[in-house]
Scaffold this motif. Structure first.
Motif, PDB file in Angstrom:
ATOM      1  N   TYR A   1       0.889  -1.246   0.107  1.00 48.77           N
ATOM      2  CA  TYR A   1       0.133  -0.003   0.011  1.00 48.77           C
ATOM      3  C   TYR A   1       0.907   1.227  -0.117  1.00 48.77           C
ATOM      4  O   TYR A   1       2.230   1.100   0.339  1.00 48.77           O
ATOM      5  N   ASP A   2       0.178   2.409  -0.079  1.00 53.91           N
ATOM      6  CA  ASP A   2       1.000   3.782   0.003  1.00 53.91           C
ATOM      7  C   ASP A   2       1.491   3.878   1.524  1.00 53.91           C
ATOM      8  O   ASP A   2       0.941   3.339   2.330  1.00 53.91           O
ATOM      9  N   ARG A   3       2.559   4.453   1.383  1.00 51.48           N
ATOM     10  CA  ARG A   3       3.042   4.688   2.836  1.00 51.48           C
ATOM     11  C   ARG A   3       2.697   6.074   3.194  1.00 51.48           C
ATOM     12  O   ARG A   3       3.396   7.256   2.399  1.00 51.48           O
TER      13      ARG A   3
ATOM     14  N   LEU B   1       3.195  15.227  -7.186  1.00 50.36           N
ATOM     15  CA  LEU B   1       1.867  14.455  -6.675  1.00 50.36           C
ATOM     16  C   LEU B   1       2.140  12.987  -6.344  1.00 50.36           C
ATOM     17  O   LEU B   1       2.555  12.409  -7.266  1.00 50.36           O
ATOM     18  N   ASP B   2       1.479  12.426  -5.593  1.00 51.34           N
ATOM     19  CA  ASP B   2       1.445  10.970  -5.301  1.00 51.34           C
ATOM     20  C   ASP B   2       2.766  10.238  -4.948  1.00 51.34           C
ATOM     21  O   ASP B   2       3.527   9.916  -5.775  1.00 51.34           O
ATOM     22  N   ASN B   3       3.377  10.492  -3.707  1.00 50.73           N
ATOM     23  CA  ASN B   3       4.649  10.244  -3.166  1.00 50.73           C
ATOM     24  C   ASN B   3       4.336   8.999  -2.245  1.00 50.73           C
ATOM     25  O   ASN B   3       5.390   8.761  -1.617  1.00 50.73           O
TER      26      ASN B   3
ATOM     27  N   GLY C   1       9.227   3.879  -7.255  1.00 54.77           N
ATOM     28  CA  GLY C   1       9.358   3.199  -8.532  1.00 54.77           C
ATOM     29  C   GLY C   1       8.213   3.342  -9.176  1.00 54.77           C
ATOM     30  O   GLY C   1       7.907   2.688 -10.124  1.00 54.77           O
ATOM     31  N   ASP C   2       7.126   4.061  -8.578  1.00 52.33           N
ATOM     32  CA  ASP C   2       6.002   3.964  -9.022  1.00 52.33           C
ATOM     33  C   ASP C   2       5.320   5.028  -9.811  1.00 52.33           C
ATOM     34  O   ASP C   2       4.019   5.477  -9.870  1.00 52.33           O
ATOM     35  N   ARG C   3       6.103   6.064 -10.406  1.00 53.05           N
ATOM     36  CA  ARG C   3       5.768   7.161 -10.876  1.00 53.05           C
ATOM     37  C   ARG C   3       5.265   6.887 -12.445  1.00 53.05           C
ATOM     38  O   ARG C   3       6.107   7.558 -13.304  1.00 53.05           O
TER      39      ARG C   3
HETATM   40 MN   LIG Z   1       0.118   6.023  -6.365  1.00 58.95          MN
END
Ligand SMILES: [Mn+2]
Ligand SMILES: Nc1ncnc2c1ncn2[C@@H]1O[C@H](COP(=O)(O)OP(=O)(O)OP(=O)(O)O)[C@@H](O)[C@H]1O
Length: 424
Positions: free
Chosen positions: A170-172, A328-330, A313-315
């Motif tokens: 999941y996102d941290r 955005l979305d870090n 590594g998800d950009r």
């Molecule tokens: Mn994301």
């Protein structure tokens, strides 16, 4: 047999036994897993570029291991931006709404950054809804006064290590907040302010939840109200529940009520076993250069450096507002402090260019200043944000960024590496 003979023979037997024990001990040791902590290495052969960067890392000039005295005044300004209190909520939000600047998305000077964070932490909640955008569970908190926050709930403890592929887990929530501070210290101000906020399940959520959110809540076996939300990956058995004090912790991220364009990242990672074009083509940057401006590539490299430091590594896509990439979305950073996935830096080592402004900033934060400053600025909101292992990892990765730039200079000469372009 003489006594001497018996003694000699016993000694010989004893030696045999000792040798045997030693032999079997060694055999078993070989099969034991190594216990020392080394950054994980992929089983594939190491590409030559990574080997070369590692050689530069071993010969890095000493200035990159020590503090830069020129950072003192920069740090002082950062402290005055973040160490603040006492502004009225109305005036803070008014400043935010009327703000227009080409360098920074929000006001930050003279305590403004700290005041915005404080307002985001303490403003009362008017209503709460699901935020169905994206793949992960998140809520929309509408504050009294109508400002909006995205709320990404805590899913892990700070010391949890996320293993698996680069986009695993999941996102941290802390990664969102950490990256905001990191970006501000590195003078990348096209970023949404983020804070750790703890909201009460009864007073903040249930009292203000819209019916749509209530429909995506269930009681757990202890009778607590838990949320499973509404998103691509949301599942009824993957809930977020309040802690023993009735609170849910998360990252509150200021919602940008702005129109922005979304683009696919040329260096995005593959979500299956198939390799991406940038992984197979050494001249991939040439291809990108025929499609994107140098300014945009330099901007992508700025983002890649931040992503490498946090190991996001998800950009897969990026949002552009006023010709500049929004950070955005870090949430996919800070997963594993033992891992330095260097290919997140591919935009830098494949194109071998960097904005002079970015490089000057990176040179200022050497020798532990980055860690020290983020810790200090976060302490003004009473937050720790991450573990010492992660701070150490970020300092280690910073050295690798320096080494990668040294590699580029070695290969192409500094005149070709550094670029002065306005507006990034
Ligand atoms: Mn994301
Ligand atoms: N602070 C913000 N203000 C406004 N819009 C935002 C903000 N943060 C994210 N968004 C938008 O919402 C979308 C989803 O957010 P985000 O990427 O953080 O969620 P996610 O669940 O991690 O999605 P994904 O799995 O696709 O990465 C983004 O594409 C972006 O356009």
């Amino acid at each position: 047999m003489s006594m001497n003979c018996i003694f000699g023979f016993s000694l010989f037997l004893l030696l045999l036994v000792v040798l045997n024990i030693y032999f079997f001990y060694n055999l078993s040791v070989e099969h034991r897993p190594a216990t020392f902590k080394l950054p994980m290495v992929k089983s594939e052969p190491i590409p030559p570029v990574i080997k070369e960067i590692n050689e530069y890392l071993n010969r890095l000039p000493s200035q990159y291991h020590t503090k830069n005295s020129k950072f003192v005044s920069v740090q002082r300004n950062l402290i005055s931006s973040f160490n603040s209190s006492g502004a009225s909520l109305d005036s803070v939000w008014q400043n935010v709404e009327n703000w227009a600047d080409e360098e920074s998305l929000f006001p930050y000077k003279n305590g403004a950054a700290g005041q915005i964070l404080q307002a985001m932490r303490t403003s009362q909640i008017a209503f709460v809804d699901n935020a169905p955008k994206g793949t992960q569970l998140k809520l929309l908190l509408v504050l009294k006064g109508n400002q909006k926050l995205y709320f990404k709930p805590k899913r892990y403890n700070l010391s949890d290590v996320i293993r698996g592929n680069i986009y695993a887990g999941y996102d941290r929530h802390n990664s969102e907040v950490f990256t905001y501070y990191l970006a501000m210290v590195l003078n990348y101000k096209w970023v949404a302010p983020s804070v750790i906020r703890r909201i009460n399940i009864n007073y903040d959520i249930l009292a203000h939840a819209v019916p749509g959110l209530k429909r995506t809540m269930v009681k757990n076996s202890q009778g607590s109200d838990c949320i499973y939300g509404k998103c691509y990956y949301c599942k009824i058995n993957e809930t977020v529940c309040p802690d023993s004090t009735g609170h849910i912790e998360g990252a509150g991220i200021l919602y940008l009520d702005k129109y922005f364009k979304v683009n696919k990242s040329p260096w995005r990672h593959s979500y299956n076993s198939k390799k991406m074009e940038w992984e197979n083509d050494k001249d991939f940057c040439k291809k990108v250069s025929s499609l994107l401006s140098t300014k945009r590539i330099l901007n992508l490299i700025d983002i890649a450096i931040i992503d490498f430091l946090i190991q996001n590594g998800d950009r897969h896509r990026y949002e552009v507002y006023k010709h500049k990439i929004l950070l955005l979305d870090n949430g996919k950073g800070l997963g594993n402090p033992m891992l330095d996935e260097l290919d997140i830096l591919a935009p830098l080592y494949q194109c071998c260019i960097i904005s002079s402004k970015t490089w000057q900033m990176l040179e200022l934060v050497s020798g532990g200043s980055l860690t020290e400053t983020i810790q200090l600025l976060a302490s003004f909101q009473g937050e720790k944000l991450t573990t010492d292992d992660h701070y150490r990892a970020i300092e280690r990765r910073l050295l690798k960024v320096y080494a990668t730039v040294m590699y580029c200079i070695g290969k192409h000469g500094s005149a070709n590496v550094f670029h002065n372009i306005d507006g990034i």
